[in-house]
Motif scaffolding. Structure first.
Motif, PDB file in Angstrom:
ATOM      1  N   ALA A  43      -1.193 -66.150  15.770  1.00 21.71           N
ATOM      2  CA  ALA A  43      -0.859 -67.397  15.097  1.00 21.71           C
ATOM      3  C   ALA A  43       0.508 -67.927  15.509  1.00 21.71           C
ATOM      4  CB  ALA A  43      -0.918 -67.205  13.583  1.00 21.71           C
ATOM      5  N   ALA A  44       1.495 -67.057  15.641  1.00 22.08           N
ATOM      6  CA  ALA A  44       2.846 -67.490  16.014  1.00 22.08           C
ATOM      7  C   ALA A  44       2.865 -68.068  17.427  1.00 22.08           C
ATOM      8  CB  ALA A  44       3.817 -66.323  15.900  1.00 22.08           C
ATOM      9  N   THR A  45       2.156 -67.440  18.349  1.00 22.38           N
ATOM     10  CA  THR A  45       2.102 -67.939  19.719  1.00 22.38           C
ATOM     11  C   THR A  45       1.365 -69.264  19.773  1.00 22.38           C
ATOM     12  OG1 THR A  45       2.158 -65.691  20.589  1.00 22.38           O
ATOM     13  CG2 THR A  45       1.386 -67.407  22.087  1.00 22.38           C
ATOM     14  N   THR A  46       0.260 -69.366  19.055  1.00 27.27           N
ATOM     15  CA  THR A  46      -0.497 -70.612  19.020  1.00 27.27           C
ATOM     16  C   THR A  46       0.360 -71.747  18.491  1.00 27.27           C
ATOM     17  OG1 THR A  46      -2.567 -69.417  18.703  1.00 27.27           O
ATOM     18  CG2 THR A  46      -2.563 -71.738  18.100  1.00 27.27           C
ATOM     19  N   SER A  47       1.079 -71.499  17.439  1.00 25.86           N
ATOM     20  CA  SER A  47       1.954 -72.517  16.865  1.00 25.86           C
ATOM     21  C   SER A  47       3.043 -72.922  17.862  1.00 25.86           C
ATOM     22  CB  SER A  47       2.581 -71.983  15.580  1.00 25.86           C
ATOM     23  OG  SER A  47       3.428 -72.939  15.018  1.00 25.86           O
ATOM     24  N   ALA A  48       3.648 -71.962  18.537  1.00 29.58           N
ATOM     25  CA  ALA A  48       4.694 -72.256  19.521  1.00 29.58           C
ATOM     26  C   ALA A  48       4.139 -73.055  20.697  1.00 29.58           C
ATOM     27  CB  ALA A  48       5.334 -70.966  20.009  1.00 29.58           C
ATOM     28  N   VAL A  49       2.942 -72.714  21.141  1.00 27.75           N
ATOM     29  CA  VAL A  49       2.311 -73.441  22.245  1.00 27.75           C
ATOM     30  C   VAL A  49       2.050 -74.884  21.832  1.00 27.75           C
ATOM     31  CG1 VAL A  49       0.168 -73.643  23.579  1.00 27.75           C
ATOM     32  CG2 VAL A  49       1.322 -71.434  23.404  1.00 27.75           C
ATOM     33  N   LEU A  50       1.485 -75.077  20.656  1.00 32.03           N
ATOM     34  CA  LEU A  50       1.203 -76.437  20.189  1.00 32.03           C
ATOM     35  C   LEU A  50       2.478 -77.246  19.996  1.00 32.03           C
ATOM     36  CD1 LEU A  50      -1.666 -75.723  17.647  1.00 32.03           C
ATOM     37  CD2 LEU A  50      -1.850 -76.803  19.907  1.00 32.03           C
ATOM     38  N   ASN A  51       3.507 -76.626  19.449  1.00 32.66           N
ATOM     39  CA  ASN A  51       4.787 -77.320  19.281  1.00 32.66           C
ATOM     40  C   ASN A  51       5.391 -77.687  20.628  1.00 32.66           C
ATOM     41  OD1 ASN A  51       4.823 -77.359  16.480  1.00 32.66           O
ATOM     42  ND2 ASN A  51       5.766 -75.346  16.357  1.00 32.66           N
ATOM     43  N   SER A  52       5.313 -76.785  21.574  1.00 36.60           N
ATOM     44  CA  SER A  52       5.862 -77.043  22.897  1.00 36.60           C
ATOM     45  C   SER A  52       5.139 -78.203  23.578  1.00 36.60           C
ATOM     46  CB  SER A  52       5.772 -75.784  23.758  1.00 36.60           C
ATOM     47  OG  SER A  52       6.363 -76.002  25.003  1.00 36.60           O
ATOM     48  N   ILE A  53       3.822 -78.208  23.466  1.00 35.61           N
ATOM     49  CA  ILE A  53       3.047 -79.306  24.059  1.00 35.61           C
ATOM     50  C   ILE A  53       3.377 -80.627  23.369  1.00 35.61           C
ATOM     51  CG2 ILE A  53       0.726 -80.240  24.405  1.00 35.61           C
ATOM     52  CD1 ILE A  53      -0.238 -77.325  24.765  1.00 35.61           C
TER      53      ILE A  53
END
Length: 90
Positions: A43-53
């Motif tokens: 979940a943390a990685t998914t959130s970081a990826v979405l925020n980065s995009i």
């Protein structure tokens, strides 16, 4: 970067942390493509990826990042509760 250091569950947090310090959309997209693997994202990685995009200014690099990560993100979006997150990226 990833050619020298493999992306594993143990090294993934370092790549995610690097995303926050990268200003270039090109290099963010490069790091995001390194994170693309057959392993499901937490979940943390998914959130970081979405925020980065979503922080990217270039529609081209957003589309490239989404193209690389969409299949992997699709399996983990429900973990984060961000079903509408892809809609909010643009």
């Amino acid at each position: 970067m990833s050619k020298r250091y493999a992306v594993t569950a143990q090294t993934r947090p370092y790549y995610v942390a690097a995303l926050a310090s990268i200003n270039s959309d090109y290099y963010k997209q490069e790091v995001l493509s390194f994170l693309n693997s057959d392993e499901p994202l937490d979940a943390a990685t998914t959130s970081a990826v979405l925020n980065s995009i979503s922080d990217m200014k270039s529609d081209y690099y957003k589309a490239e990042a989404i193209q690389w990560d969409l299949a992997q993100l699709a399996g983990t979006l429900t973990l984060v509760g961000e079903e509408s997150a892809l809609v909010d990226l643009f």
